[in-house]
Scaffold this active site. Structure first.
Site, mmCIF file in Angstrom:
data_model
loop_
_atom_site.group_PDB
_atom_site.id
_atom_site.type_symbol
_atom_site.label_atom_id
_atom_site.label_comp_id
_atom_site.label_asym_id
_atom_site.label_seq_id
_atom_site.Cartn_x
_atom_site.Cartn_y
_atom_site.Cartn_z
ATOM 1 N N ASP A 12 0.851 -1.191 0.000
ATOM 2 C CA ASP A 12 0.000 0.000 0.000
ATOM 3 C C ASP A 12 0.886 1.240 0.000
ATOM 4 O OD1 ASP A 12 -2.384 1.363 -0.090
ATOM 5 O OD2 ASP A 12 -2.670 1.397 2.072
ATOM 6 N N GLY A 13 0.331 2.352 -0.471
ATOM 7 C CA GLY A 13 1.039 3.621 -0.481
ATOM 8 C C GLY A 13 0.114 4.734 -0.061
ATOM 9 N N GLU A 50 2.433 3.770 -4.158
ATOM 10 C CA GLU A 50 1.893 2.437 -4.452
ATOM 11 C C GLU A 50 2.915 1.620 -5.241
ATOM 12 O OE1 GLU A 50 -0.813 1.209 -3.330
ATOM 13 O OE2 GLU A 50 -2.304 2.799 -3.012
ATOM 14 N N ASP A 81 -4.631 -2.500 -3.128
ATOM 15 C CA ASP A 81 -5.886 -1.792 -3.383
ATOM 16 C C ASP A 81 -5.719 -0.749 -4.483
ATOM 17 O OD1 ASP A 81 -4.488 0.256 -2.170
ATOM 18 O OD2 ASP A 81 -5.820 0.474 -0.457
ATOM 19 N N HIS A 140 -9.679 -0.561 3.255
ATOM 20 C CA HIS A 140 -10.478 -0.202 4.432
ATOM 21 C C HIS A 140 -11.761 -1.018 4.546
ATOM 22 C CE1 HIS A 140 -7.726 3.155 4.748
ATOM 23 N NE2 HIS A 140 -8.062 3.546 3.549
ATOM 24 N N ASP A 150 -1.691 -0.121 5.172
ATOM 25 C CA ASP A 150 -2.208 1.247 5.193
ATOM 26 C C ASP A 150 -1.763 1.969 6.456
ATOM 27 O OD1 ASP A 150 -4.242 3.381 4.265
ATOM 28 O OD2 ASP A 150 -4.904 2.932 6.301
#
Length: 253
Positions: A12-13, A50, A81, A140, A150
């Site tokens: 994740d980023g 990302e 994501d 999320h 995250d």
């Protein structure tokens, strides 16, 4: 873990502004071990973070404790994501390379250095006998690996120093982190879609002909996109979500 993989990766980023301070994170699980990674840049974009997460995760497979397992040609699943990352590495990159790293609109591909790095690392793994696959997971919505990445990425973007774990999976604080089964992902996707459609909008983002605009109401957005060929639009739930959507749209080739 229902998905048959030997190595599972979550990435994740995050960025606070576009550009702004950013962080990236990756969690790698394999052969009974788990390792968390993270990094920070002072001025960057969400999309770049990302990509950095994926690049760093693939690079880390060459080191302990995963090196020996990689030499056996494992199945490797990367969960993210970021549709920008997945579309780029599985679809767009082939055309970009054919076109001399230009988009269909003859613009230079953004973040070319990271795309080239990811492409080289992924191609090398596949050529050596590994089976690398890319999977979208909703952000999320309770997918623990995504949630952990995250947390690390946003913490780093905010200038904090989260404690990163490296050790045995059996001693890890999130024992269900490998729950990326089809049922879990289906439930997460349904939950994400339902919660997003019912949530109050922070704004609406639209893009026509490469030109981005934000709108305070759906009526404003609808007036712009209705009947417009190739129009893209999406509801944003927060300022950070708005930045991510704009970054995603800008990555379209």
């Amino acid at each position: 873990m229902n998905r048959k993989t030997d190595i599972t990766i979550f990435t994740d980023g995050s960025s606070r502004g576009n550009p702004g301070p950013g962080g990236w994170a990756a969690v790698i699980v394999g052969d009974g071990h788990i390792r968390e990674f993270g990094g920070r840049e002072g001025s960057t974009t969400n999309n770049r973070m990302e990509l950095a997460a994926a690049a760093q995760a693939l690079e880390a497979l060459a080191d302990a404790p995963f090196k020996a397992l990689v030499q056996k040609g494992p199945r490797i699943a990367i969960n993210t994501d970021s549709s920008y990352l997945i579309n780029g590495i599985t679809k767009w990159v082939k055309a970009w390379k054919r076109n001399g790293w230009q988009t269909q609109t003859k613009q230079d591909v953004l973040n070319r250095d990271l795309w080239e790095e990811i492409d080289t690392l992924a191609s090398g793994l596949n050529a050596s006998g590994s089976a690398l696959s890319w999977h979208y997971v909703g952000g999320h919505v309770g997918v623990l690996g995504n949630e952990r990445c995250d947390h690390i990425a946003t913490d780093l973007a905010d200038g904090n120093h989260p404690k990163l774990y490296s050790g045995l999976l059996g001693q890890y604080d999130l024992p269900d982190i490998l729950d990326v089964s089809a049922d879990a992902l289906k439930s997460a996707a349904k939950s994400s879609s339902s919660s997003r459609s019912n949530a109050r909008a922070y704004s609406y983002v639209s893009m026509i002909g490469g030109i981005l605009e934000t709108h305070r109401t759906w009526a404003e957005c609808e007036r712009r996109v209705k009947g417009a060929r190739g129009a893209r639009y999406k509801k944003a739930l927060s300022a950070d979500d708005e930045q991510k959507i704009m970054a995603e749209f800008k990555g379209t080739f």
